[in-house]
Design a protein around this motif. Structure first.
Motif, mmCIF file in Angstrom:
data_model
loop_
_atom_site.group_PDB
_atom_site.id
_atom_site.type_symbol
_atom_site.label_atom_id
_atom_site.label_comp_id
_atom_site.label_asym_id
_atom_site.label_seq_id
_atom_site.Cartn_x
_atom_site.Cartn_y
_atom_site.Cartn_z
ATOM 1 N N GLU A 2 0.830 -1.204 0.000
ATOM 2 C CA GLU A 2 0.000 0.000 0.000
ATOM 3 C C GLU A 2 0.870 1.262 0.000
ATOM 4 O OE1 GLU A 2 -4.352 -0.949 1.775
ATOM 5 O OE2 GLU A 2 -2.862 -0.192 3.206
ATOM 6 N N ALA A 3 1.975 1.213 0.769
ATOM 7 C CA ALA A 3 2.848 2.380 0.830
ATOM 8 C C ALA A 3 3.522 2.623 -0.514
ATOM 9 C CB ALA A 3 3.900 2.183 1.912
ATOM 10 N N ALA A 4 3.926 1.561 -1.204
ATOM 11 C CA ALA A 4 4.647 1.701 -2.467
ATOM 12 C C ALA A 4 3.737 2.177 -3.596
ATOM 13 C CB ALA A 4 5.300 0.375 -2.851
ATOM 14 N N THR A 5 2.493 1.735 -3.580
ATOM 15 C CA THR A 5 1.575 2.064 -4.677
ATOM 16 C C THR A 5 0.687 3.258 -4.380
ATOM 17 O OG1 THR A 5 -0.098 0.511 -3.833
ATOM 18 C CG2 THR A 5 1.528 -0.342 -5.408
ATOM 19 N N GLY A 6 0.555 3.608 -3.096
ATOM 20 C CA GLY A 6 -0.356 4.686 -2.725
ATOM 21 C C GLY A 6 -1.806 4.261 -2.739
ATOM 22 N N LEU A 7 -2.056 2.957 -2.874
ATOM 23 C CA LEU A 7 -3.425 2.451 -2.931
ATOM 24 C C LEU A 7 -3.955 2.180 -1.531
ATOM 25 C CD1 LEU A 7 -3.011 -0.119 -5.851
ATOM 26 C CD2 LEU A 7 -3.914 2.208 -5.990
ATOM 27 N N THR A 8 -5.259 2.199 -1.384
ATOM 28 C CA THR A 8 -5.908 1.804 -0.145
ATOM 29 C C THR A 8 -6.920 0.721 -0.454
ATOM 30 O OG1 THR A 8 -7.574 3.551 -0.397
ATOM 31 C CG2 THR A 8 -5.621 4.069 0.925
ATOM 32 N N ASN A 9 -7.081 -0.195 0.474
ATOM 33 C CA ASN A 9 -8.024 -1.304 0.314
ATOM 34 C C ASN A 9 -7.750 -2.089 -0.970
ATOM 35 O OD1 ASN A 9 -10.162 -2.990 1.046
ATOM 36 N ND2 ASN A 9 -11.670 -1.759 -0.042
ATOM 37 N N ALA A 10 -6.473 -2.345 -1.244
ATOM 38 C CA ALA A 10 -6.116 -3.108 -2.440
ATOM 39 C C ALA A 10 -6.738 -4.498 -2.405
ATOM 40 C CB ALA A 10 -4.596 -3.209 -2.551
ATOM 41 N N ARG A 11 -6.770 -5.095 -1.229
ATOM 42 C CA ARG A 11 -7.329 -6.448 -1.095
ATOM 43 C C ARG A 11 -8.806 -6.467 -1.469
ATOM 44 N NH1 ARG A 11 -6.007 -7.034 3.819
ATOM 45 N NH2 ARG A 11 -7.921 -6.201 4.687
ATOM 46 N N GLY A 12 -9.576 -5.545 -0.916
ATOM 47 C CA GLY A 12 -11.009 -5.514 -1.187
ATOM 48 C C GLY A 12 -11.315 -5.252 -2.651
ATOM 49 N N ARG A 13 -10.574 -4.320 -3.258
ATOM 50 C CA ARG A 13 -10.814 -4.011 -4.669
ATOM 51 C C ARG A 13 -10.418 -5.178 -5.563
ATOM 52 N NH1 ARG A 13 -9.480 2.323 -5.909
ATOM 53 N NH2 ARG A 13 -10.765 3.220 -4.247
ATOM 54 N N ALA A 14 -9.315 -5.843 -5.228
ATOM 55 C CA ALA A 14 -8.857 -6.957 -6.048
ATOM 56 C C ALA A 14 -9.877 -8.086 -6.052
ATOM 57 C CB ALA A 14 -7.507 -7.454 -5.540
ATOM 58 N N PHE A 15 -10.385 -8.446 -4.877
ATOM 59 C CA PHE A 15 -11.344 -9.548 -4.808
ATOM 60 C C PHE A 15 -12.691 -9.165 -5.404
ATOM 61 C CE2 PHE A 15 -8.465 -11.308 -1.506
ATOM 62 C CZ PHE A 15 -8.278 -12.555 -2.092
ATOM 63 N N ALA A 16 -13.074 -7.897 -5.251
ATOM 64 C CA ALA A 16 -14.321 -7.453 -5.876
ATOM 65 C C ALA A 16 -14.207 -7.529 -7.395
ATOM 66 C CB ALA A 16 -14.643 -6.031 -5.441
ATOM 67 N N LEU A 17 -13.046 -7.159 -7.927
ATOM 68 C CA LEU A 17 -12.826 -7.217 -9.370
ATOM 69 C C LEU A 17 -12.853 -8.657 -9.867
ATOM 70 C CD1 LEU A 17 -12.176 -5.613 -11.921
ATOM 71 C CD2 LEU A 17 -9.748 -5.826 -11.349
ATOM 72 N N LEU A 18 -12.175 -9.561 -9.147
ATOM 73 C CA LEU A 18 -12.176 -10.969 -9.539
ATOM 74 C C LEU A 18 -13.575 -11.573 -9.448
ATOM 75 C CD1 LEU A 18 -8.926 -12.399 -7.873
ATOM 76 C CD2 LEU A 18 -9.317 -11.897 -10.287
ATOM 77 N N ARG A 19 -14.293 -11.230 -8.384
ATOM 78 C CA ARG A 19 -15.636 -11.789 -8.189
ATOM 79 C C ARG A 19 -16.584 -11.349 -9.301
ATOM 80 N NH1 ARG A 19 -16.047 -10.161 -3.591
ATOM 81 N NH2 ARG A 19 -17.310 -8.262 -3.848
ATOM 82 N N HIS A 20 -16.586 -10.070 -9.606
ATOM 83 C CA HIS A 20 -17.489 -9.575 -10.643
ATOM 84 C C HIS A 20 -17.089 -10.101 -12.028
ATOM 85 C CE1 HIS A 20 -18.782 -6.734 -7.516
ATOM 86 N NE2 HIS A 20 -19.827 -6.468 -8.281
ATOM 87 N N THR A 21 -15.784 -10.239 -12.251
ATOM 88 C CA THR A 21 -15.331 -10.760 -13.543
ATOM 89 C C THR A 21 -15.711 -12.224 -13.702
ATOM 90 O OG1 THR A 21 -13.458 -9.203 -13.547
ATOM 91 C CG2 THR A 21 -13.319 -11.098 -15.022
ATOM 92 N N ALA A 22 -15.503 -13.026 -12.626
ATOM 93 C CA ALA A 22 -15.830 -14.451 -12.701
ATOM 94 C C ALA A 22 -17.327 -14.675 -12.893
ATOM 95 C CB ALA A 22 -15.346 -15.157 -11.432
ATOM 96 N N ARG A 23 -18.141 -13.838 -12.266
ATOM 97 C CA ARG A 23 -19.598 -13.976 -12.383
ATOM 98 C C ARG A 23 -20.164 -13.221 -13.585
ATOM 99 N NH1 ARG A 23 -21.301 -12.800 -6.046
ATOM 100 N NH2 ARG A 23 -20.313 -14.665 -5.144
ATOM 101 N N ALA A 40 -4.175 -0.269 -13.829
ATOM 102 C CA ALA A 40 -4.655 -0.507 -12.462
ATOM 103 C C ALA A 40 -5.452 -1.796 -12.392
ATOM 104 C CB ALA A 40 -5.496 0.669 -11.998
ATOM 105 N N ARG A 41 -6.271 -2.051 -13.404
ATOM 106 C CA ARG A 41 -7.072 -3.275 -13.397
ATOM 107 C C ARG A 41 -6.183 -4.505 -13.462
ATOM 108 N NH1 ARG A 41 -12.334 -3.496 -17.139
ATOM 109 N NH2 ARG A 41 -12.622 -1.599 -15.881
ATOM 110 N N ARG A 42 -5.149 -4.450 -14.270
ATOM 111 C CA ARG A 42 -4.213 -5.577 -14.342
ATOM 112 C C ARG A 42 -3.492 -5.768 -13.014
ATOM 113 N NH1 ARG A 42 -1.439 -4.302 -20.256
ATOM 114 N NH2 ARG A 42 -3.209 -5.017 -21.538
#
Length: 372
Positions: free
Chosen positions: A297-318, A333-335
């Motif tokens: 998170e410190a290196a990328t400046g992102l917050t809640n990377a875990r939540g966004r990643a799993f939400a993206l995978l979940r919506h893509t899979a479904r 960012a999506r990649r």
């Protein structure tokens, strides 16, 4: 709805943190509150002379002067109401209740599934002489030496454990107990490394203590809340990785002892190696606020990377439509989020596999300790 003219408490401090992000620091509770840059503009108007309606009228007029539509006024009004309500809930407005009363910051604090006990608040004073010496060395040189040493230490440790040590099931049970005791000291050193970097960066830790994960598993920790004040990404990454880096050096020490000893000492060092390398795996856990996750998170400046990643995978899979905050992501960012999510899935599978195979070995160790 807040009717009286809202006013920020006088003792609050608005600072700039990482990536120049505005923060409100409350010296009474010791809490930091992240706000947006647009919200920071609103703060300058909360001087107790303007009501909520005055604020809406002021910003609505400014928006229309810049060409915004009158229909957007309702949206602006709701946003101001939400922002003022969040300030009041956090105890940042005059007359609002503090979420944490002064005097509640004792040595024992509780949170969901992890009560914490502060052991000492004197570590900054102990570490300052060392930090003052290290500040005389170029930071880039220190990071380079520490990182190369850690990488070499982990490489040497893995090689030693898997090529020169007997299987864990063949080691003596008493050595396991001794190694566990020594490992607790290593954990304290791990946390002290975080504290030393924080001291060098001018943001001393608030305390060193022990947390009881799930109310029974002791875990050492340092309270580095004030790391929010570190602006540069590099400093925050080093602060997050300091413990892992120090572990690499001690991993090399354990490997050297294991290769140059025999009997109980050799068995103890072998157990230490396995514990240290397992600790590395845990500290790179992408599913919890581990050192590795904090560094990411410190290196990328992102917050809640875990939540966004799993939400993206979940919506893509479904094959579901992505929510707005994900649909507007750039291709890069999506990649990145997808790669992170897939890494997390692989990590879980690996950890499950390792734990499944560790059950028989753990059972044998338990029986050997009790002499059976």
């Amino acid at each position: 709805m807040i009717s009286s003219p809202p006013k920020l408490r006088d003792e609050l401090e608005v600072i700039r943190g990482m990536d120049d992000m505005p923060l409100i620091f409350d010296p009474v509770t010791g809490n930091y509150h992240r706000i947006t840059r647009a919200s920071e503009v609103v703060l300058s108007y909360l001087d107790g002379t303007r009501t909520r309606d005055d604020l809406v009228a002021c910003f609505s007029g400014a928006r229309r002067a810049s060409g915004a539509r009158r229909a957007d006024d309702d949206t602006l009004s709701r946003r101001i109401d939400t922002f003022l309500a969040s300030l009041e809930k956090s105890g940042l407005l005059e007359g609002s209740d503090l979420p944490d009363k002064p005097g509640s910051g004792g040595r024992v604090r509780t949170s969901m599934l992890m009560p914490r006990i502060i052991l000492t608040r004197s570590l900054p004073r102990v570490l300052e002489p060392v930090a003052s010496v290290l500040r005389t060395v170029p930071a880039s040189l220190l990071v380079l030496i520490a990182s190369l040493g850690a990488i070499a230490g982990y490489t040497f440790g893995f090689h030693t454990l898997f090529t020169a040590m007997p299987a864990l099931k063949d080691l003596s049970g008493p050595a396991f107990l001794i190694a566990t005791g020594v490992m607790l000291l290593y954990v304290l050193v791990h946390e002290s490394a975080h504290a030393l970097v924080a001291q060098m960066l001018g943001t001393p830790i608030r305390g060193l203590g022990v947390a009881l994960l799930f109310y029974f598993m002791p875990v050492a920790y340092v309270d580095r809340t004030d790391a929010y004040r570190v602006k540069g990404r590099g400093g925050r990454v080093v602060l997050a990785m300091a413990g892992i880096v120090s572990d690499g050096w001690f991993c090399a020490l354990s490997g050297a002892v294991a290769l140059n000893s025999g009997g109980l000492l050799k068995d103890t060092a072998a157990f230490l190696l396995s514990m240290q390398l397992f600790m590395l795996v845990i500290n790179l856990n992408p599913l919890m606020p581990s050192d590795g996750y904090t560094a990411l998170e410190a290196a990328t400046g992102l917050t809640n990377a875990r939540g966004r990643a799993f939400a993206l995978l979940r919506h893509t899979a479904r094959r579901q439509e992505l929510p707005t905050h994900l649909a507007n992501l750039s291709t890069g960012a999506r990649r990145g989020y997808t790669t992170y999510g897939l890494f997390a899935v692989v990590y879980v599978c690996f950890l499950a596999y390792a734990m499944l195979h560790a059950v028989p070995v753990t059972a044998d160790l338990a029986l050997s300790v009790v002499g059976r």
